[in-house]
Design an enzyme around this catalytic site. Sequence first.
Site, PDB file in Angstrom:
ATOM      1  N   HIS A 210       0.948  -1.282   0.044  1.00 35.71           N
ATOM      2  CA  HIS A 210       0.104   0.029  -0.017  1.00 35.71           C
ATOM      3  C   HIS A 210       0.759   1.334   0.135  1.00 35.71           C
ATOM      4  O   HIS A 210       1.962   1.358   0.705  1.00 35.71           O
ATOM      5  CB  HIS A 210      -0.824   0.032   1.294  1.00 35.71           C
ATOM      6  CG  HIS A 210      -0.150  -0.360   2.553  1.00 35.71           C
ATOM      7  ND1 HIS A 210      -0.048  -1.517   2.812  1.00 35.71           N
ATOM      8  CD2 HIS A 210       0.145   0.634   3.386  1.00 35.71           C
ATOM      9  CE1 HIS A 210       0.697  -1.395   3.967  1.00 35.71           C
ATOM     10  NE2 HIS A 210       0.685  -0.077   4.325  1.00 35.71           N
TER      11      HIS A 210
ATOM     12  N   HIS B 152       0.815   5.142   1.067  1.00 33.94           N
ATOM     13  CA  HIS B 152       0.116   6.226   1.938  1.00 33.94           C
ATOM     14  C   HIS B 152       0.143   7.486   1.259  1.00 33.94           C
ATOM     15  O   HIS B 152       1.347   7.900   0.610  1.00 33.94           O
ATOM     16  CB  HIS B 152       0.829   6.436   3.288  1.00 33.94           C
ATOM     17  CG  HIS B 152       1.088   5.046   4.052  1.00 33.94           C
ATOM     18  ND1 HIS B 152       0.188   5.014   5.290  1.00 33.94           N
ATOM     19  CD2 HIS B 152       1.869   4.034   3.776  1.00 33.94           C
ATOM     20  CE1 HIS B 152       0.503   3.782   5.711  1.00 33.94           C
ATOM     21  NE2 HIS B 152       1.527   3.317   5.140  1.00 33.94           N
TER      22      HIS B 152
HETATM   23  P1  5GP Z   1       2.088   0.228   7.155  1.00 32.10           P
HETATM   24  O1  5GP Z   1       3.160   0.599   8.337  1.00 32.10           O
HETATM   25  O2  5GP Z   1       2.144  -1.225   7.009  1.00 32.10           O
HETATM   26  O3  5GP Z   1       2.880   0.817   5.701  1.00 32.10           O
HETATM   27  O4  5GP Z   1       0.920   0.837   7.694  1.00 32.10           O
HETATM   28  C1  5GP Z   1      -0.240   0.382   7.887  1.00 32.10           C
HETATM   29  C2  5GP Z   1      -1.350   1.233   7.941  1.00 32.10           C
HETATM   30  O5  5GP Z   1      -2.467   0.637   8.104  1.00 32.10           O
HETATM   31  C3  5GP Z   1      -1.348   2.098   9.329  1.00 32.10           C
HETATM   32  O6  5GP Z   1      -1.271   3.481   8.858  1.00 32.10           O
HETATM   33  C4  5GP Z   1      -2.534   1.940   9.944  1.00 32.10           C
HETATM   34  O7  5GP Z   1      -3.067   3.090  10.613  1.00 32.10           O
HETATM   35  C5  5GP Z   1      -3.416   1.318   8.934  1.00 32.10           C
HETATM   36  N1  5GP Z   1      -4.371   0.561   9.405  1.00 32.10           N
HETATM   37  C6  5GP Z   1      -4.289  -0.551  10.317  1.00 32.10           C
HETATM   38  N2  5GP Z   1      -5.225  -1.313  10.299  1.00 32.10           N
HETATM   39  C7  5GP Z   1      -6.313  -0.971   9.415  1.00 32.10           C
HETATM   40  C8  5GP Z   1      -7.530  -1.098   9.107  1.00 32.10           C
HETATM   41  O8  5GP Z   1      -8.198  -2.240   9.767  1.00 32.10           O
HETATM   42  N3  5GP Z   1      -8.296  -0.419   8.097  1.00 32.10           N
HETATM   43  C9  5GP Z   1      -7.682   0.704   7.786  1.00 32.10           C
HETATM   44  N4  5GP Z   1      -8.372   1.240   6.854  1.00 32.10           N
HETATM   45  N5  5GP Z   1      -6.322   0.792   7.985  1.00 32.10           N
HETATM   46  C10 5GP Z   1      -5.527   0.060   8.840  1.00 32.10           C
END
Ligand code: 5GP
Length: 142
Positions: free
Chosen positions: A103, A105
Amino acid sequence: MPTYDPNNIFAKILRGELPCYKVYEDDKVFAFLDIMPRAPGHTLVLPKAPARNLLDIAPGDLAAVAAAAQKVAKAAMTAFNSDGITVQQFNEGAGGQVVFHLHVHVIPRKAGVPMKPPASEKEKPEILAEQAKALAAALQSG
Ligand code: 5GP
């Protein structure tokens, strides 16, 4: 590198098994709001195809994600009256990744307003619903 786990939380969202605040969809990409936004309108842009991160995604899917991230960024400038956009993408735990479906951001920014720390606070459902609606509308008109 570990293999893709189809039971990760974003795979469940993509399959419709868990809810989300959707903002964009095309044949290769899906985008929804982060429930713990680092700034209002914080959006996650994902390939529909299973990919753990940048290290295993097919180039065509990566290109589609990049194009969609640009669309979301431009729409966020309008929808949130933003002054700028921060784009982040993390790979593996050591790289800051927590959820293992690739993903990007897309985080709308206001001048002088710092981002909240990652995963610091869950946003209220009604606010997320309103922001998703505003962003989806800006995407459709852009
Ligand atoms: P990463 O560190 O893997 O790039 O970020 C994961 C992101 O997923 C974080 O910004 C966190 O806030 C978001 N996140 C975690 N659980 C959920 C969820 O159940 N639904 C959504 N929409 N975002 C989530």
